[in-house]
Every structure is written in structure tokens, then in C-alpha cells.
Design a protein around this motif. Structure first.
Motif, mmCIF file in Angstrom:
data_model
loop_
_atom_site.group_PDB
_atom_site.id
_atom_site.type_symbol
_atom_site.label_atom_id
_atom_site.label_comp_id
_atom_site.label_asym_id
_atom_site.label_seq_id
_atom_site.Cartn_x
_atom_site.Cartn_y
_atom_site.Cartn_z
ATOM 1 N N LEU A 83 0.872 -1.604 0.154
ATOM 2 C CA LEU A 83 0.092 0.078 0.232
ATOM 3 C C LEU A 83 0.585 1.369 -0.273
ATOM 4 O O LEU A 83 0.701 2.118 -0.396
ATOM 5 N N PRO A 84 1.972 1.199 1.061
ATOM 6 C CA PRO A 84 2.139 2.598 0.677
ATOM 7 C C PRO A 84 2.466 3.200 -0.870
ATOM 8 O O PRO A 84 2.791 4.666 -0.716
ATOM 9 N N GLU A 86 1.508 2.734 -3.294
ATOM 10 C CA GLU A 86 0.403 2.838 -3.367
ATOM 11 C C GLU A 86 -0.091 4.403 -3.506
ATOM 12 O O GLU A 86 -0.422 4.956 -4.768
ATOM 13 N N ASN A 87 -0.144 4.227 -2.543
ATOM 14 C CA ASN A 87 -0.727 5.306 -1.750
ATOM 15 C C ASN A 87 0.110 6.950 -1.821
ATOM 16 O O ASN A 87 -0.292 7.950 -2.349
ATOM 17 N N TYR A 88 2.266 6.609 -2.051
ATOM 18 C CA TYR A 88 1.934 7.690 -2.599
ATOM 19 C C TYR A 88 2.079 8.323 -4.039
ATOM 20 O O TYR A 88 2.109 9.014 -4.629
ATOM 21 N N ILE A 90 -0.653 7.798 -6.177
ATOM 22 C CA ILE A 90 -2.006 8.817 -6.258
ATOM 23 C C ILE A 90 -1.566 9.983 -5.195
ATOM 24 O O ILE A 90 -1.891 10.958 -6.693
ATOM 25 N N LYS A 91 -0.448 10.386 -4.625
ATOM 26 C CA LYS A 91 -0.225 11.623 -4.212
ATOM 27 C C LYS A 91 0.502 12.065 -5.178
ATOM 28 O O LYS A 91 0.245 13.415 -4.855
ATOM 29 N N ASP A 160 -11.073 2.943 4.688
ATOM 30 C CA ASP A 160 -8.892 3.929 4.109
ATOM 31 C C ASP A 160 -8.638 3.095 3.097
ATOM 32 O O ASP A 160 -8.022 3.427 1.967
ATOM 33 N N CYS A 161 -8.296 1.682 3.130
ATOM 34 C CA CYS A 161 -7.364 1.515 1.832
ATOM 35 C C CYS A 161 -8.351 0.463 1.788
ATOM 36 O O CYS A 161 -7.256 0.299 0.036
ATOM 37 N N CYS A 178 -3.818 1.280 8.765
ATOM 38 C CA CYS A 178 -3.917 2.900 8.780
ATOM 39 C C CYS A 178 -4.580 3.209 10.252
ATOM 40 O O CYS A 178 -4.424 3.684 10.483
ATOM 41 N N ARG A 424 -6.602 -3.820 -4.590
ATOM 42 C CA ARG A 424 -5.641 -2.817 -4.565
ATOM 43 C C ARG A 424 -4.757 -3.253 -6.381
ATOM 44 O O ARG A 424 -4.384 -4.000 -6.353
ATOM 45 N N GLN A 459 -5.821 5.141 -8.037
ATOM 46 C CA GLN A 459 -6.619 4.764 -6.603
ATOM 47 C C GLN A 459 -7.651 4.081 -6.393
ATOM 48 O O GLN A 459 -8.801 3.605 -7.439
#
Length: 803
Positions: A83-84, A86-88, A90-91, A160-161, A178, A424, A459
Motif C-alpha cells: 500500500l504505501p 501505491e498511496n505515494y 496516488i498522491k 480507508d485502504c 492504517c 488494490r 486510485q
RNA sequence: GCGGGUGUGGCGGAAUUGGCAGACGCACUAGACUUAGGAUCUAGCGGGCGACCGUGCAGGUUCAACUCCUGUCACCCGCACCA
């Protein structure tokens, strides 16, 4: 005049040497040893001194094993899906593959600062298609063996995830990753049948050299319990309800039954006048999150209007529905014995249900209960079982049930099957194709890997579909069996998929024919020493054991436990809290390395406290280690140009030093190994300054002993001592017990158990002589008293007991 | 509630099988060398003037207890309605 040890120059020099020419392993005819760190997730925030602890520890151990003559494998790799990244992505709008590659680069650079003897040519990354090809291959094998299956069911869902989670990933009702409150979502899932391995996962724990704590946590997680399943007919309805109980002995004390709100018989047995209320309750229960359900200690419930019949005595007992009964454990229904179960007691009190006691403590009379009686005792109110001890009745009732076909003995586990799919993007695609005609079909092994396609948006959709579902040209494919139109599975695997077997791949990184060759597997695995944090006690460590057992079953490896010995290093804390970026208490190794050197930091990481316990970090403490390094350096320089004879005293101290350091190291007391180094350095400095100097032989031994801990300085010392080979090409020094012996002994003398002073005695001195010396020493204390007893423990202590 | 762990100077921590409690280090104090000291070296450093007292607390076993036994308190971690 003291010389300041130039750590920068020395470390730069040796790093360059080892970059060109890595530390030579002993020749291959030696025994192999596999020492492994749990591979890191290459996060963007990089390493702190807490990360160093485990890495230093395993590196010292690896180097020690090299000196002991083992051929050591000590690899490093990347648990890079997840996840991290992937989240990065996205951001920041950076592709996760790119972000991951950058993080790996940075991590590697930071790891190199440790100067560990990693085999960088054996590096693996879970995101490498050549690696995840085999992660997918294992899945296909599991699918073919019926261990990977699809199921529509309500699962743990992190809002959230925006993905489903395994039970192991839910901690106190929160997402392990999270911290969000986990809800339920009814989704089609890929599951792995880990429950099929419950018994083996439990039994095989016993002989492992693992911390008891971890074994206990896994044992509890698997949660085995013995009991019986019993059928209760429902009065007036053609239904039987099966309950699970660990206490068949209390069957005569069952005064009601409770079904989980999800129990499928509820509809059939609810009477018309109760239906509205029951449906209401079931609906409310379904709306509550699992956390809420757990937190409501106050019992709630509704009566269904039906009665179950106790199969032993025909008693009619009311059937209730309550959310304190879990749907997914046992049969989702229980018989309730309020007299002998706290929860049932609370429920009975609240809803005024009868309480029948069937066990009384031995020798006591039946009297009204204030609370549930859980203890042992003698059976009462139980017809033909009256008078038996409860422990015997347990077996007797169970046997009776089996004989009359009312129930059967059974075993239950808390362990649930593993929710394996994630909605994801950044994970291994599950190598399955869905065909209208053929159903779920595995991608043929020769077509693996199923590459993770590029997407525009990572996303998570939140709909229960992975972002991959939007890539129609990827999703649409043909069925490998009938070649008709089909769709790819769009869920991905959890991060644990790659980490469950990666330790095998290091051994045979470039093999494109097999996951691991038979020969290499035989030579190297299982892992001899596995070092990592406790946080994976029931996640990674359980999953890896499951995978290994599966790979054993299909003949890939010849052992069924992956990690022979496990060591959990304690956390490094600062201001009482675990070091973490979010807490803002991170200490970076970079400045410490720059100021004090890699060797100093390595040693301080070990010196900070017992390795298995959490330790508080204090930047000032490293000063002491730095002084020690300089002290050793000066000791060397003060004696390097002298030729000092090897005296008996020097021999003695040398052998004592080898003994102390070796025994402490063998018992994993790294912090006291460092203390020993400091003590002997102090002693040698004293000899060097006041007693004629230290011989080269002792200095050489010191350098070898120190080399796993402070490799740069040890290498420099070795060179300065005129050696042309590498310090790591030596053998670990052996001590000579005879030469360690002191020739006189200082013995404490006690009077009535209190130490009054010490006497010096010779090795051969007689008891009489020693005791007379002792009496003389404490003459003033024992004058005028009668000596009652004299305790003489040779070489230890003298205690004179007086009145 | 259940299970596990930990309680020792100002601090981190030592103490094989019960045998000199406080090793080793940090911090601190004094002194030396210095223009200087956040460098280095030397000495001191649990409490008490003392006899003595001190390993969370209260007992017990023993010639002798940080260590073994019984009870108890505190903190940390894990599990937690698993029938």
C-alpha cells in the motif's frame, strides 16, 4: 600523546576494498549457514537507528559464523509490493514501480552504511516479474490442489485502504496498516485454506528454537479446543441444531440455547409472534461493526419462540438469538449452561432464565450460585452420570452421545481461512481467468508471470473491484481451456504473498526453470537463523510456515519448517515510544556514522541493552563506545613498534578474554560481549602502561575477536600488525582452559553471611590453612563469640557463623 | 479476565549452578594538561558521620537470596464473549 582514530579515512578505505573484493567466505567444503534478516519494505522515509539493531545483530552473527569456518549466506532483498508505494503514487502522480525503485536505491545506499556482509548478487524483490512469476506459480499450485478457492462472504473491510483484509491483519477491530475501524463487506474473495494445515502448524511449533512468546501467540491464534458437537431437535419444527461445546459434561445443566444472529436456522424456527422482533435484532446486529459487538459487554438478545430438546433428558429449553455467539466459530450455536459459564450466567441473569447446577465442588452441598462455577467437582442433577468427577464425565458423556448418535467428539480451531485477495493495484495479479463456460481457470504455468499492467489511475475504487478492472484490454482475454472469451481476475495478492516464500529464492535467484533447485534447497535451506521484529508473530511467520508446508507437500522442498531458529530483537525507543516517523522521535544513523563512524554505531547498537528487550536510545551513550574505539587504537599504536614477550600473565588474560567473549556471544548476550571488550581493553591498557606492554599475539587475537563487531578497525589493526591476508580469513580463536587459570584466588570472608573482607590464597592451599587465614582476618569481629559453623566453599567463599 | 514479560544507583544496564550486588558505559564532581575545553588523562561516584541499610512490597527456606518458595503491588506486551 593520544592519537585520534581517523574513522572516516579508515572506513572509507575498507569499504572500498570490500566493494571491490567482498569478504571471502571459507572454502565450500565447510558446512553451510544461512543467516537471514526479515527483508524490509523499502519505504520512502529510510532507515533509523532502530532498523540498524537487527541488521547489526545478524551481521555480527554472520561474521562470527564465517570465522567459525561456515560458508555463510547472508542476503538482503525487498518486500516491495504494498500500500504505501501505491498511496505515494496516488498522491504524487509517480508510478509505484518508479517510486519503489527509487526507495530501493535509497535503502540500499543506507544499508551499505552498516557495512554488513550482504550477498548483493543474490538480491530479490517481490515486485520483480522473475520473482512474482513464482509467487503466482505457488498460487496456481494451491488452486489445483483445492487450497485456493473463491467464496462470497462478509469479510473484514478497511474503508480507508479500500480493501479486504485477512483476520490476522485486524488488530482490536482496526486495520493493522492504517488504524481505521474495520467494517464488514460482503465480497467475492479468494481464500487460502490455511485451516487444512491447522494441526501441522500447531504440532510442528514444538521443536522449533523460537522465542516461547511467538510460539504461544501462534498456538493461541490457531486456538485448538477439544469438545463435542451435539444435535438438539427443535420442538415442533423439522430442524436439528448442532452446537459445539467443550463441556459435554455439563449437558444436563443446559437451560437455553443461543444462536448467532447470522445462523441460517433462525428463519425456520422463529415463531410468527416473535418474527418482527427477531428480524429487528438480526438486522441491528448486522449493522454493528465487529468492534462494537466486541465492546458491548452487556448482553443483548431475543427469544425465537422455539424450544430445543435436550437429547439426553428431553428437557425443553428456549432458543434465543444473541450477538455474543460468533457465527464463524464452532457451529454458530451453543447450548448454554449458566451454572458453569460466566457468559451464559450473565445472559441468564439478565433474561431471567433458569440456572441448573450440575457440578459441585467435592465435599460441598448444593447451594444457590452467586456466580458461575467454573471449577472441578462432582456431577449432580445428571441422572446416570451423578457422582462422577466432572473430568471423567466429560469423556463419559461424549462417549454416550456417540453411542446413541446424538453427537460426536470433535476438535475446533479458531484459525480461519486466509482472505487472500486485495482490491488494490500494487500487488501480484491473481493468475486466474474467469470463463463463462469453464468457470475459474488457472493461467497455464508456462504463461506465467501474469504481468501487472500499467494503469492511468491507481486510485482504489472502493466498490470492491480492483483498479485493474478498469483496463478492459487487459481484463478481456481468452479461456486457456476452451479458448472462448474470458475475463482476467482483477484482484491482486496481499503483501504477504511474496514474503511467505522469498527466503527460498535467495538460494537460487536466477533459476528460470524452477522456484528453487533441489540441490540448492538441500544445501542451504531451511534458514538457520532468522532475525526480525516480533510484529510478524502471527502474520508473516505463520504464513511462511503454511507456504513451506505446502511446498513440502508438493515436493519442492524437503523440510516443512522454514526457520530453524528465530530471534526477535527488541525495539529501539526514544522518549518511551517506538521510534517512528509519525511520532517524530526518529534518530538517523547518518549523522552518527559521520561523527563517530560505522564501527562505533554498530557497537553501540549492541551495547544499548539486551538484544531481545526494548531499549531506550540515548545519543550520548555512543560517546563511550567511541572512546573505547580510540582506546583500542591507542593500545595498538603504543605497542605496534615494540617487541613485547608473551608472558604468562598476557597468556592468561588473552585466554580469559577469548573465553568470556565467546561464551557471551554464544548465548546471544551481545551487550555484555561489548562490556567484556571494554573490560579487557582497560586491562590491556593498564598492562601496556604500567607492566611492560602488550605482545602482538594478544593484539592479533583482540583484532580477530573484534572483527565481527568493528570490521573496519579490526581490518586496519590486522594490517598494521603486518598481516597481508584479511582478518576475516582467520579462525575464531580457541581458549586454553589451563592457561586461563589464576594462580592465586581472592576469597571473600563472611561473618554471619556478611562480607567482612577478602583473603588471598594459593591454588593448592588446604582448607585448614584457608580457614585460619580467614579467622585471622575477621578476628576483631568474632572475638568473644562462639564459632557455630564454618562454611568453606572452595574457590568461592568462606562464611564463619558465630554466636 | 487469561497468557507472557519487566521491576536493581541520577540513567542504560551487569551478576554460569544461590556464594563479594551495582561489572561495563552514560551523566555528574574534583583535579591535571591547556589561550580555551563540548578533546584527553587521573581520581571519585547507591544511602548513612557511623555501627550498618540497601535489588518493587510483605513474609518464608538457607550458613548465605537480585537469584528458590508463598502472597502482593506497579508498568509493558499479546489475546480477549472462541462456548
Amino acid at each position: 600523546m593520544a592519537i585520534i582514530y581517523n574513522h572516516k579515512e579508515v572506513e572509507r578505505k575498507w569499504k572500498a576494498v570490500w566493494d571491490r573484493d567482498p569478504v571471502n567466505m571459507p572454502s565450500k567444503d565447510k558446512k553451510n549457514y544461512y543467516c537471514l534478516d526479515m527483508f524490509p519494505y523499502p519505504s520512502g522515509s529510510g532507515l533509523h537507528v532502530g532498523h540498524w539493531r537487527g541488521y547489526v545483530l545478524s551481521d555480527v552473527w554472520s561474521r562470527y559464523k564465517i570465522l567459525q569456518g561456515y560458508y555463510v549466506l547472508h542476503p538482503m532483498g525487498w518486500d516491495a509490493f504494498g500500500l504505501p508505494a501505491e498511496n505515494y503514487a496516488i498522491k504524487m502522480g509517480v508510478h509505484p514501480a518508479k517510486a519503489t525503485a527509487e526507495n530501493v536505491e535509497n535503502f540500499k545506499k543506507q544499508l551499505k552504511e552498516i557495512s554488513a556482509v550482504y550477498d548483493w548478487d543474490k538480491e530479490v524483490s517481490t515486485t520483480d516479474p522473475n520473482f512474482y512469476k513464482w509467487t503466482q506459480w505457488i498460487f496456481v499450485k494451491m488452486f489445483k490442489e483445492g487450497l485456493a478457492y473463491e467464496k462470497q462472504m462478509p469479510i473484514n473491510w478497511c474503508p480507508d485502504c479500500k480493501t479486504g483484509l485477512a483476520n490476522e491483519e485486524v488488530v482490536n477491530g482496526e486495520c493493522d496498516r492504517c488504524g481505521s475501524k474495520v467494517t464488514k463487506k460482503n465480497l467475492r474473495q479468494w481464500m487460502l485454506k490455511i485451516t487444512a494445515y491447522a494441526e501441522r502448524l500447531l504440532e510442528d511449533l514444538i521443536p522449533l528454537e523460537w522465542p516461547e512468546k511467538v510460539k504461544k501467540m501462534q498456538t493461541d491464534w490457531i486456538g485448538k479446543s477439544y469438545g463435542a458437537e451435539i444435535d438438539f431437535p427443535i420442538d415442533g419444527v423439522d430442524e436439528k441444531i448442532k452446537v459445539f461445546t467443550t463441556r459435554p459434561d455439563t449437558l444436563y445443566g443446559a437451560t437455553f440455547m443461543v444462536l448467532a444472529p447470522e445462523h441460517e436456522a433462525i428463519k425456520a424456527i422463529t415463531s410468527d409472534d416473535r418474527r418482527a422482533e427477531v428480524e429487528d435484532y438480526v438486522f441491528m446486529a448486522s449493522m454493528k461493526s465487529s468492534v462494537d459487538r466486541l465492546q458491548d459487554k452487556e448482553k443483548t438478545g431475543v427469544f425465537t419462540g422455539s424450544y430445543a430438546i435436550n437429547p439426553l433428558n428431553g428437557a425443553k429449553i428456549p432458543v434465543w438469538v444473541s450477538d455474543y455467539v460468533l457465527a464463524d466459530y464452532g457451529t454458530g450455536a451453543i447450548m448454554c449452561v449458566p451454572a458453569h459459564d460466566e457468559r451464559d450466567f450473565a445472559f441468564a441473569k439478565k433474561f431471567e432464565l433458569p440456572i441448573i447446577q450440575v457440578i459441585i465442588p467435592e465435599g460441598q452441598e448444593l447451594k444457590e450460585l452467586e456466580e458461575a462455577y467454573i471449577g472441578d467437582g462432582v456431577m449432580v442433577n445428571s441422572e446416570l452420570f451423578d457422582g462422577l468427577k466432572a473430568t471423567q464425565a466429560k469423556e463419559a458423556v461424549a462417549r454416550y452421545l456417540e453411542e446413541h448418535e446424538i453427537g460426536n467428539k470433535t476438535t475446533n480451531y479458531k484459525l480461519r481461512d486466509w482472505v487472500f485477495s486485495r482490491q488494490r493495484y500494487w500487488g501480484e495479479p491473481i493468475p486466474i481467468v474467469h470463463c463463462q463456460k469453464c468457470g475459474a481457470v488457472a493461467v497455464p504455468e508456462e504463461e506465467l508471470p501474469v504481468l501487472l499492467p500499467e494503469v492511468e489511475t491507481y486510485q482504489p475504487t472502493g466498490t470492491g473491484e480492483s483498479p485493474l478492472a478498469a483496463i478492459t484490454e487487459w481484463v478481456n482475454t481468452t479461456c486457456p481451456e476452451c479458448h472462448g472469451p474470458a475475463k482476467r481476475e482483477t484482484n491482486t495478492m496481499p503483501q504477504w504473498a511474496g514474503s511467505s516464500w522469498y527466503f527460498l529464492r535467495y538460494v537460487d535467484v536466477n533459476n528460470d526453470q524452477e522456484l528453487i533447485s533441489k540441490e540448492k534447497a538441500k544445501e542451504w535451506v531451511p534458514v538457520d537463523m532468522y532475525v526480525g521484529g516480533i510484529e510478524h508473530a502471527v502474520l508473516h511467520l505463520l504464513y511462511s510456515r503454511f507456504y513451506t508446508k505446502f511446498l513440502y507437500d508438493i515436493g519442492v522442498v524437503e523440510f516443512s519448517e522454514p526457520f530453524t531458529r528465530l530471534f526477535n530483537q527488541g525495539m529501539i525507543c526514544k522518549n518511551g515510544a517506538k521510534m517512528s516517523k509519525s511520532k517524530g522521535n526518529v534518530v538517523s544513523p547518518d549523522e552518527l556514522v559521520a561523527r563517530y563512524g560505522c564501527d562505533s554505531l554498530r557497537i553501540y547498537e549492541l551495547f544499548v541493552g539486551p538484544p531481545e528487550l526494548d531499549s531506550e536510545w540515548d545519543d550520548r551513550g555512543i560517546e563511550g563506545v567511541y572512546r573505547f574505539i580510540n582506546k583500542v587504537w591507542n593500545l595498538l599504536n603504543d605497542n605496534i613498534n615494540k617487541s613485547v614477550a608473551t608472558t604468562k600473565a598476557l597468556e592468561k588474560i588473552k585466554n580469559q578474554m577469548i573465553y568470556d567473549i565467546t561464551t557471551r556471544l554464544n548465548s546471544f548476550h551481545f551487550n555484555t560481549v561489548i562490556s567484556a571488550f571494554m573490560e579487557y581493553a582497560n586491562k590491556l591498557v593498564d598492562i601496556s602502561k604500567n607492566h611492560g606492554g602488550v605482545d602482538h599475539q594478544t593484539l592479533e587475537v583482540f583484532a580477530i575477536l573484534l572483527s565481527p563487531f568493528a570490521p573496519h578497525m579490526a581490518a586496519e589493526m590486522w594490517e598494521k600488525l603486518g598481516k597481508t591476508n584479511s582478518v576475516f580469513e582467520n579462525s575464531w580463536p580457541i581458549y586454553d582452559e589451563e592457561k586461563m587459570q589464576e594462580d592465586e584466588i581472592e576469597m571473600p570472608v563472611q561473618v554471619n553471611g556478611k562480607v567482612k573482607g577478602t583473603i588471598i590464597i594459593g591454588l593448592e592451599e588446604t582448607k585448614d590453612s584457608v580457614l585460619s587465614k580467614a579467622r585471622e582476618l575477621v578476628l576483631s569481629k568474632i572475638e568473644g563469640c562462639t564459632i557455630v559453623k564454618e562454611i568453606y566453599i572452595p574457590n568461592k567463599i568462606i562464611n564463619i557463623v558465630v554466636k
